[in-house]
Motif scaffolding. Structure first.
Motif, PDB file in Angstrom:
ATOM      1  N   PHE A 129       0.809  -1.207  -0.030  1.00 44.67           N
ATOM      2  CA  PHE A 129       0.200   0.117  -0.121  1.00 44.67           C
ATOM      3  C   PHE A 129       0.744   1.351  -0.181  1.00 44.67           C
ATOM      4  O   PHE A 129       0.182   2.302  -0.064  1.00 44.67           O
ATOM      5  N   GLY A 130       2.134   1.225  -0.063  1.00 41.22           N
ATOM      6  CA  GLY A 130       2.958   2.317   0.295  1.00 41.22           C
ATOM      7  C   GLY A 130       3.602   2.747   1.753  1.00 41.22           C
ATOM      8  O   GLY A 130       2.861   2.370   2.653  1.00 41.22           O
ATOM      9  N   ASP A 131       4.409   3.472   1.902  1.00 43.51           N
ATOM     10  CA  ASP A 131       5.081   3.482   2.988  1.00 43.51           C
ATOM     11  C   ASP A 131       4.136   4.277   4.101  1.00 43.51           C
ATOM     12  O   ASP A 131       4.335   4.347   5.086  1.00 43.51           O
ATOM     13  N   GLY A 132       3.384   5.088   3.428  1.00 43.91           N
ATOM     14  CA  GLY A 132       2.463   5.881   4.176  1.00 43.91           C
ATOM     15  C   GLY A 132       1.134   5.388   5.334  1.00 43.91           C
ATOM     16  O   GLY A 132       0.823   5.780   6.131  1.00 43.91           O
ATOM     17  N   VAL A 133       1.392   3.923   5.084  1.00 48.84           N
ATOM     18  CA  VAL A 133       0.430   3.072   5.943  1.00 48.84           C
ATOM     19  C   VAL A 133       1.373   2.557   7.006  1.00 48.84           C
ATOM     20  O   VAL A 133       0.440   2.187   8.188  1.00 48.84           O
ATOM     21  N   ARG A 134       2.513   2.810   7.049  1.00 47.11           N
ATOM     22  CA  ARG A 134       3.512   2.373   8.322  1.00 47.11           C
ATOM     23  C   ARG A 134       2.934   2.790   9.506  1.00 47.11           C
ATOM     24  O   ARG A 134       2.653   2.082  10.544  1.00 47.11           O
ATOM     25  N   PRO A 135       2.521   4.148   9.761  1.00 47.89           N
ATOM     26  CA  PRO A 135       2.254   4.507  11.230  1.00 47.89           C
ATOM     27  C   PRO A 135       0.746   4.365  11.700  1.00 47.89           C
ATOM     28  O   PRO A 135       0.415   4.561  12.834  1.00 47.89           O
ATOM     29  N   HIS A 136      -0.128   3.678  10.551  1.00 52.38           N
ATOM     30  CA  HIS A 136      -1.294   3.441  10.887  1.00 52.38           C
ATOM     31  C   HIS A 136      -1.709   1.981  10.716  1.00 52.38           C
ATOM     32  O   HIS A 136      -2.813   1.689  10.860  1.00 52.38           O
TER      33      HIS A 136
END
Length: 70
Positions: A33-40
């Protein structure tokens, strides 16, 4: 928010193994999904006590040989 729920027999995984599952699952979601999902990303590892689950119509208890070593 990506969410993964793992259910394992109580005592089957060490603390380090659980941490590895969290890290590898988070990395997998980030790959998809891309690195943007890491913190979520939420990873939940639930331990089910012996006798609390079954397979093939039999109540299951984990053999001592398969329990995590401290």
């Amino acid at each position: 928010m990506p969410f993964a729920n793992f259910k394992t027999p109580e005592g089957a995984l060490s603390k380090a193994q659980k941490a590895e599952i969290v890290h590898r699952t988070t990395a997998m979601f980030a790959e998809y999904f891309g690195d943007g999902v890491r913190p979520h990303t939420m990873v939940l590892i639930e331990e089910v006590e012996d006798g609390g689950y079954g397979r093939a119509d039999e109540v299951y208890e984990i053999p001592e040989a398969y329990r995590a070593k401290p």
